[in-house]
Design an enzyme around this catalytic site. Sequence first.
Site, PDB file in Angstrom:
ATOM      1  N   CYS A  30       0.773  -1.377   0.060  1.00 35.91           N
ATOM      2  CA  CYS A  30       0.064   0.009  -0.158  1.00 35.91           C
ATOM      3  C   CYS A  30       0.757   1.284   0.041  1.00 35.91           C
ATOM      4  O   CYS A  30       0.362   2.401  -0.117  1.00 35.91           O
ATOM      5  CB  CYS A  30      -1.120  -0.139   1.136  1.00 35.91           C
ATOM      6  N   THR A  61     -16.815  10.490   0.869  1.00 37.67           N
ATOM      7  CA  THR A  61     -16.039  10.455   1.764  1.00 37.67           C
ATOM      8  C   THR A  61     -14.809   9.504   1.665  1.00 37.67           C
ATOM      9  O   THR A  61     -14.254   9.103   2.827  1.00 37.67           O
ATOM     10  CB  THR A  61     -16.931  10.323   3.174  1.00 37.67           C
ATOM     11  N   HIS A 153      -8.451 -10.947 -14.770  1.00 35.98           N
ATOM     12  CA  HIS A 153      -7.794 -10.307 -15.874  1.00 35.98           C
ATOM     13  C   HIS A 153      -6.236 -10.496 -15.795  1.00 35.98           C
ATOM     14  O   HIS A 153      -5.654 -10.149 -14.884  1.00 35.98           O
ATOM     15  CB  HIS A 153      -8.372  -9.008 -16.259  1.00 35.98           C
TER      16      HIS A 153
END
Length: 360
Positions: A30, A61, A153
């Site tokens: 991340c 939000t 995919h």
Amino acid sequence: MTALDTSNTGALPDSKPTPRLTSLSHGGGCGCKIAPGVLSEILKNSSNLPIPPELLVGIETADDAAVYLLNENQALIATTDFFMPIVDDPYDFGRIAATNAISDVYAMGGTPIMALGLVGMPINVLPLETIGAILRGGQDVCRDAGIPIAGGHTIDSVEPIYGLVVLGLVHPSRVKKNSGAQAGDVLILGKPLGVGILSAALKKQALSAEGYACMVATTTQLNKPGIALATMPAVHAMTDVTGFGLLGHGLELARGAGLQMQLQLDQIPLLPGVLELAAQGMVTGASGRNWASYGAQVALPAGISAAHQALLSDPQTSGGLLVACAPEAADEVLACFGAHGFADARVVGQMLPGQGVQVI
């Protein structure tokens, strides 16, 4: 302790050594996220799109997933997450990426029902066995979550990328937005901080075997308590702490509620050894980019160490749930975490009138 040997002894058909997965990407986990300030600028005109009344949660939000009303008893949760390698072991990379993607469904209070794989790999660089191990790691996590990978995919890409699209279901009355916190709520964090610090140490080949095991254990722990927490009326808001760090995702929760988040520094759980590693400079570039994006909205205590500040903005790959609940429900929420094996869950702060984040 000696540093972990992360070399990959596999070889390509032409006998060239297989490169470390983390050496093929400019960022990992991340920590690859676009910085919050840059992302806000990119998305500033996206709200001009028409919003159907059935869309219960969209981008308003910066919540964890989209939620679409199907009928009076069901709402569909849809999310996707993918990134470049945070570790060199391909099986672990697959597990971490899949756990992280599924977390967004739990953060909305939902139960995952199926996933689609998103795969981009440098086919001429990585052995097919390595790519297969990545996919197998993701499949095993999905099996633990009780869902199939029903399609997906694939592309041939310069950097290795893996993740999932995840769909889930939740009763419309049990959707836990990141904007529902109320003044007086206490804040409970489900996992300790420090994944980005450990990943930085790993990339510099300065992480011990114990540190690596700790990193994999926390990033592959599914946030299943989110399902049970959604049934508690006193739980007002949830989100998961990922690439923007505790401060960044805390700010999203505070903005959504129109309140201030107050965090108690000495109560925030940390992974073993990360404070020392941060003090040694084992921090990610994403931590600094995060702070540059939102630091002006955060009040820090006088004398806070640079290491502690870095941990507050440290990008968490597959981080813990951050829960806002009524004070009288805190013990029940902590017991729910404990029953699912989250022994480090802690009350870390409260919601107050005001704005931004204050750390005391």
